[in-house]
Design an enzyme around this catalytic site. Sequence first.
Site, PDB file in Angstrom:
ATOM      1  N   ASN A  15      71.932  46.683   1.650  1.00 25.17           N
ATOM      2  CA  ASN A  15      70.961  45.702   2.161  1.00 25.17           C
ATOM      3  C   ASN A  15      70.504  44.771   1.044  1.00 25.17           C
ATOM      4  OD1 ASN A  15      70.110  46.079   5.153  1.00 25.17           O
ATOM      5  ND2 ASN A  15      70.396  48.158   4.368  1.00 25.17           N
ATOM      6  N   ASN A 108      60.095  46.768   5.968  1.00 29.68           N
ATOM      7  CA  ASN A 108      61.052  47.868   5.814  1.00 29.68           C
ATOM      8  C   ASN A 108      62.181  47.684   6.821  1.00 29.68           C
ATOM      9  OD1 ASN A 108      62.054  50.518   5.052  1.00 29.68           O
ATOM     10  ND2 ASN A 108      61.171  51.315   6.950  1.00 29.68           N
ATOM     11  N   HIS A 110      65.007  49.893   8.961  1.00 27.54           N
ATOM     12  CA  HIS A 110      65.194  51.283   9.371  1.00 27.54           C
ATOM     13  C   HIS A 110      66.346  51.359  10.374  1.00 27.54           C
ATOM     14  CE1 HIS A 110      64.096  55.435  10.131  1.00 27.54           C
ATOM     15  NE2 HIS A 110      64.269  55.186  11.415  1.00 27.54           N
ATOM     16  N   ASP A 146      57.495  54.797   9.151  1.00 25.21           N
ATOM     17  CA  ASP A 146      58.239  53.893  10.042  1.00 25.21           C
ATOM     18  C   ASP A 146      57.425  53.517  11.282  1.00 25.21           C
ATOM     19  OD1 ASP A 146      60.488  54.068   8.319  1.00 25.21           O
ATOM     20  OD2 ASP A 146      61.072  55.946   9.255  1.00 25.21           O
ATOM     21  N   HIS A 172      75.125  49.231   9.227  1.00 24.04           N
ATOM     22  CA  HIS A 172      74.841  48.432   8.034  1.00 24.04           C
ATOM     23  C   HIS A 172      75.079  46.953   8.297  1.00 24.04           C
ATOM     24  CE1 HIS A 172      74.987  52.115   5.267  1.00 24.04           C
ATOM     25  NE2 HIS A 172      73.757  51.681   5.361  1.00 24.04           N
TER      26      HIS A 172
END
Length: 203
Positions: A15, A108, A110, A146, A172
């Site tokens: 990432n 974030n 996830h 999360d 991904h």
Amino acid sequence: MTLALGVLVSGNGTNLQAILDATRDGSLDARVSCVISNKTDAMALERAARAGVPALAIPHQTFDTRAAFDRALVSALHEHGAEWIVLAGFMRVLTPEILRAFPGRVVNVHPSLLPSFPGTNAMRQALAHGVKLTGCTVHFVDEGVDSGPIIAQRAVEIVDGDDEHTLAERMHAAEHALLVGVLRDIAGGRVRPSIGAERPRHG
Ligand code: GAR
């Protein structure tokens, strides 16, 4: 104005690589001001160094408390001029230290459609449950695991015969596109800081 990103990582850093590539090819108006890993051997640190970005290892085990570790992160992030913080495979829960230092400006990525499958091994959990559709989420970080306000999601299908490896490849690719897209929206002012209990505001 070019967005200054502090990226926190723990592992491979694909990432991070997507962010670095997008800043380099000009498709994202941002610069990575520093990359910090809690793991000294994270591949992500090599990716940062290769891109000429300051790469710092701050091992969490060397601190007595989570808060002390987070204070060290905050000073390094401030020192490098980071404005927004991206958790890109950063496997530590943050304390309010960071959230107070960058209010509403910590995001974030996830690998599940939150609120399903929070925590670690989200893809393993999805496979174990036999769900047919999973995906990824970019969300604002709060003090939970999360659990902060969702900014964007992208679906990823689970196909017959998928294992963690085959699913991770498609996951991904989806994450990279989603995360860079959200960062473009932040850089363009279309997603603004999430303060308090507010849902993220678009537009
Ligand atoms: C990504 O799949 C990210 O969503 C996940 O770690 C991976 C890091 O990959 N994060 C979490 O599970 C956080 N709860 P990368 O190091 O190749 O970017």
